[in-house]
Enzyme design. Sequence first.
Site, PDB file in Angstrom:
ATOM      1  N   SER A  82      78.821  51.677  53.069  1.00 46.50           N
ATOM      2  CA  SER A  82      79.452  51.111  51.879  1.00 46.50           C
ATOM      3  C   SER A  82      79.481  52.093  50.698  1.00 46.50           C
ATOM      4  O   SER A  82      79.070  51.750  49.597  1.00 46.50           O
ATOM      5  CB  SER A  82      78.700  49.832  51.484  1.00 46.50           C
ATOM      6  OG  SER A  82      79.518  49.005  50.708  1.00 46.50           O
TER       7      SER A  82
ATOM      8  N   ASN B 102      84.432  56.176  49.236  1.00 48.11           N
ATOM      9  CA  ASN B 102      85.091  57.452  49.588  1.00 48.11           C
ATOM     10  C   ASN B 102      86.274  57.755  48.658  1.00 48.11           C
ATOM     11  O   ASN B 102      86.581  58.914  48.410  1.00 48.11           O
ATOM     12  CB  ASN B 102      85.480  57.570  51.069  1.00 48.11           C
ATOM     13  CG  ASN B 102      85.860  56.266  51.689  1.00 48.11           C
ATOM     14  OD1 ASN B 102      86.156  55.319  50.983  1.00 48.11           O
ATOM     15  ND2 ASN B 102      85.840  56.204  53.003  1.00 48.11           N
ATOM     16  N   CYS B 103      86.893  56.697  48.098  1.00 44.38           N
ATOM     17  CA  CYS B 103      88.014  56.940  47.173  1.00 44.38           C
ATOM     18  C   CYS B 103      87.539  57.628  45.894  1.00 44.38           C
ATOM     19  O   CYS B 103      88.329  58.246  45.175  1.00 44.38           O
ATOM     20  CB  CYS B 103      88.698  55.628  46.811  1.00 44.38           C
ATOM     21  SG  CYS B 103      89.189  54.685  48.256  1.00 44.38           S
TER      22      CYS B 103
ATOM     23  N   GLY C 131      90.887  48.673  59.857  1.00 45.53           N
ATOM     24  CA  GLY C 131      90.843  49.881  59.029  1.00 45.53           C
ATOM     25  C   GLY C 131      91.701  51.016  59.560  1.00 45.53           C
ATOM     26  O   GLY C 131      92.683  50.821  60.284  1.00 45.53           O
ATOM     27  N   ASP C 132      91.303  52.228  59.205  1.00 48.94           N
ATOM     28  CA  ASP C 132      92.112  53.416  59.525  1.00 48.94           C
ATOM     29  C   ASP C 132      92.276  53.635  61.022  1.00 48.94           C
ATOM     30  O   ASP C 132      93.144  54.405  61.447  1.00 48.94           O
ATOM     31  CB  ASP C 132      91.437  54.674  58.940  1.00 48.94           C
ATOM     32  CG  ASP C 132      91.470  54.714  57.424  1.00 48.94           C
ATOM     33  OD1 ASP C 132      92.023  53.783  56.816  1.00 48.94           O
ATOM     34  OD2 ASP C 132      90.929  55.687  56.851  1.00 48.94           O
TER      35      ASP C 132
HETATM   36  P1  FAD Z   1      85.901  54.493  56.744  1.00 49.49           P
HETATM   37  O1  FAD Z   1      85.778  53.960  55.387  1.00 49.49           O
HETATM   38  O2  FAD Z   1      86.292  55.910  56.907  1.00 49.49           O
HETATM   39  O3  FAD Z   1      84.529  54.241  57.523  1.00 49.49           O
HETATM   40  C1  FAD Z   1      84.364  54.619  58.850  1.00 49.49           C
HETATM   41  C2  FAD Z   1      82.875  54.762  59.119  1.00 49.49           C
HETATM   42  O4  FAD Z   1      82.693  54.696  60.514  1.00 49.49           O
HETATM   43  C3  FAD Z   1      82.302  56.111  58.684  1.00 49.49           C
HETATM   44  O5  FAD Z   1      81.227  55.923  57.789  1.00 49.49           O
HETATM   45  C4  FAD Z   1      81.833  56.754  59.976  1.00 49.49           C
HETATM   46  O6  FAD Z   1      80.636  57.473  59.806  1.00 49.49           O
HETATM   47  C5  FAD Z   1      81.623  55.548  60.863  1.00 49.49           C
HETATM   48  N1  FAD Z   1      81.725  55.825  62.295  1.00 49.49           N
HETATM   49  C6  FAD Z   1      82.781  56.370  62.955  1.00 49.49           C
HETATM   50  N2  FAD Z   1      82.521  56.422  64.284  1.00 49.49           N
HETATM   51  C7  FAD Z   1      81.287  55.906  64.459  1.00 49.49           C
HETATM   52  C8  FAD Z   1      80.472  55.689  65.602  1.00 49.49           C
HETATM   53  N3  FAD Z   1      80.902  55.998  66.813  1.00 49.49           N
HETATM   54  N4  FAD Z   1      79.258  55.144  65.422  1.00 49.49           N
HETATM   55  C9  FAD Z   1      78.817  54.799  64.182  1.00 49.49           C
HETATM   56  N5  FAD Z   1      79.554  54.986  63.074  1.00 49.49           N
HETATM   57  C10 FAD Z   1      80.773  55.517  63.202  1.00 49.49           C
HETATM   58  N6  FAD Z   1      92.480  54.678  49.982  1.00 49.49           N
HETATM   59  C11 FAD Z   1      93.057  54.008  48.978  1.00 49.49           C
HETATM   60  O7  FAD Z   1      93.623  52.925  49.212  1.00 49.49           O
HETATM   61  N7  FAD Z   1      93.041  54.503  47.698  1.00 49.49           N
HETATM   62  C12 FAD Z   1      92.428  55.671  47.389  1.00 49.49           C
HETATM   63  O8  FAD Z   1      92.402  56.087  46.219  1.00 49.49           O
HETATM   64  C13 FAD Z   1      91.823  56.401  48.438  1.00 49.49           C
HETATM   65  N8  FAD Z   1      91.227  57.594  48.186  1.00 49.49           N
HETATM   66  C14 FAD Z   1      90.578  58.233  49.206  1.00 49.49           C
HETATM   67  C15 FAD Z   1      89.934  59.437  48.927  1.00 49.49           C
HETATM   68  C16 FAD Z   1      89.278  60.118  49.940  1.00 49.49           C
HETATM   69  C17 FAD Z   1      88.598  61.414  49.639  1.00 49.49           C
HETATM   70  C18 FAD Z   1      89.230  59.557  51.247  1.00 49.49           C
HETATM   71  C19 FAD Z   1      88.490  60.261  52.337  1.00 49.49           C
HETATM   72  C20 FAD Z   1      89.885  58.386  51.533  1.00 49.49           C
HETATM   73  C21 FAD Z   1      90.566  57.705  50.517  1.00 49.49           C
HETATM   74  N9  FAD Z   1      91.247  56.516  50.764  1.00 49.49           N
HETATM   75  C22 FAD Z   1      91.857  55.850  49.742  1.00 49.49           C
HETATM   76  C23 FAD Z   1      91.310  55.953  52.124  1.00 49.49           C
HETATM   77  C24 FAD Z   1      90.260  54.873  52.317  1.00 49.49           C
HETATM   78  O9  FAD Z   1      89.017  55.364  51.929  1.00 49.49           O
HETATM   79  C25 FAD Z   1      90.241  54.453  53.791  1.00 49.49           C
HETATM   80  O10 FAD Z   1      91.503  53.931  54.097  1.00 49.49           O
HETATM   81  C26 FAD Z   1      89.184  53.412  54.077  1.00 49.49           C
HETATM   82  O11 FAD Z   1      87.909  53.877  53.734  1.00 49.49           O
HETATM   83  C27 FAD Z   1      89.211  53.054  55.568  1.00 49.49           C
HETATM   84  O12 FAD Z   1      88.146  52.220  55.878  1.00 49.49           O
HETATM   85  P2  FAD Z   1      87.546  52.208  57.341  1.00 49.49           P
HETATM   86  O13 FAD Z   1      86.486  51.173  57.337  1.00 49.49           O
HETATM   87  O14 FAD Z   1      88.629  52.087  58.323  1.00 49.49           O
HETATM   88  O15 FAD Z   1      86.940  53.650  57.579  1.00 49.49           O
END
Ligand code: FAD
Length: 555
Positions: free
Chosen positions: A41, A44-45, A284-285
């Site tokens: 939590s 990252n943004c 998510g992504d």
């Molecule tokens: P994430 O938030 O990336 O989390 C994935 C997690 O899964 C990570 O912590 C990783 O360690 C964990 N993981 C992966 N594989 C495994 C495994 N096998 N076992 C255990 N853990 C694992 N979006 C916006 O809408 N506005 C913004 O301004 C914006 N700015 C951003 C700036 C940056 C620098 C970055 C990197 C991203 C930004 N984004 C922004 C995009 C946004 O952060 C992502 O779309 C969002 O965090 C996606 O959420 P998620 O849960 O899919 O993945």
Amino acid sequence: MEGQRLIVVGGVAGGASCAARARRLCEKCEILLFDRGPYVSFANCGLPYYVGNVIVEERKLLVATPHLFKERFNIEVRTKSEVTAIDREKKVVYVKDGRTGETYTQAYDSLVLSTGAQAVRPPLPGIDLPQIFELRTIPDSRKIREAIGYASSALVVGGGFIGLEMAENLARRGLSVNVVELSSQVLPPLDPEMATFAAEHLKSHGIRLVLNNGVARFDLEGNNRILATLNSGEQIQSDIVVLAIGVRPETTLARQADLRLGRHGGIQVDDSMRTSDQNIWAVGDVIEVRDIVTGEWELMPLAGPANRQGRIAAESIIRCHQGREARPQTFRGVQGTAVCGIFDLTVAMTGASEKKLKRAGFKNVEKVYLHPGHHVAYYPGAKSIHMKLLFDASSGRVLGAQAIGEAGVERRIDVISMAIQNNATVFELEEAELCYAPQFGAAKDPVNVAGMIAANCVRGDLELADWNDVDRADVQVVDVRTPAEYDKGHMPQAVNIPIDEMRDRLDELPADKEIWLVCEVGQRAYYATRLLLQSGFQVKNLSGGMRTYSTIHNR
Ligand code: FAD
């Protein structure tokens, strides 16, 4: 769901939302959250702004800690714990404990994958040099902050949202910054003429942009400096390099478990976020989503959708165990609503761009450009918003919007975003009742004005000319600004008949040719259009006027 265990893999945007929502829906189940990184939590943004020292304390990036998850939500968080495999038949995951190096199994009843995305890292010579960074995690940002201590220059590879946020923040730290972008524009989700505003703004802040070019190789020069050789042969020296050329879904686990993937490489899910395995959800992504405007499947790595999807997965999981009667929440898709700050400029968009609509085969698309003030001109401090609205020329359905300016930008895009979500038309934008006092807007808000121009067009009160055709020999361009404005700069093919003299000079206009009218931002040309149409001429309007012309012309 009493006695059942929910395991969530990935504890940031989608995963943390899912786990917390699941707890709010069900007190009785066991919830386990694994992340291979040291934190869950985290924001990252916010990372680019931590690099730029706008956010000074690292701990501010931690939205919630494992301790808080345990205390407040009774969710067990295991960090530094990588899920390395899923046995779907036995319904267990294999977890590698990063502290001990040991792997153990953990059984689940329901499993959610929110493993995010990984930065694209092309296999270029020199790509693994230690001065080359990416930015996904807090440790990544820490490394860049440390490197800034010895750096005076940086190369950012990639001119998308994150690349430009990094360029700004590195410049803020006093580094001279080059940005290399493979395509012909920065901010590729935008249409090129709109991206021009952002490019000009970056240049005015001393950032050098190299478009239509990519890096071919990196070499070490001396002890510490990086020499990047571009595809064109140009060489750029810098102390550090930040890669921001996009992300791809982190599907290692999904592929190992043989879950169905879509054609863009993301996990396929249904509208309750369930994967091809009925006990596994993904958010998510890492997933593919449907664009609600074009209907096409795509990747959309944004925080808002990831959070919404996390909540929906939790709802679906708990509902399927509890048989909850409540109205089921399903995922409606995405529309690409995004915003980015570049120094004091805000760039925002929602829905489809013109180029995306073209790619998707949309035929009947019309567009208007406008450059209204963010509030009334008589109140001090009004700033222009450069807007583009895309809509269906027959039905008036709103398809997309882009806006750029120093103030009031994201508010207008958010309003249009809701219009798109509700399948609204330009007639509804025309009618929208929005906040107004002089320091906030105008009685005719920019959103209303965009809707009015577009509605005039759909009703047939105004025909729009296409800026791409302004060089056509069979049309006469007439500039209706004052002679002083015209003399300062005009389109070479334009003759000048000021709007205030128009009624007395109708005999100078051709009766056998289309007349295309232009002014500074489109308003006076619209008045002239209505005047000439009622006088029997064939008339079209160049929307957005000379301000739009200059962005298209300067590209
Ligand atoms: P994430 O938030 O990336 O989390 C994935 C997690 O899964 C990570 O912590 C990783 O360690 C964990 N993981 C992966 N594989 C495994 C495994 N096998 N076992 C255990 N853990 C694992 N979006 C916006 O809408 N506005 C913004 O301004 C914006 N700015 C951003 C700036 C940056 C620098 C970055 C990197 C991203 C930004 N984004 C922004 C995009 C946004 O952060 C992502 O779309 C969002 O965090 C996606 O959420 P998620 O849960 O899919 O993945």
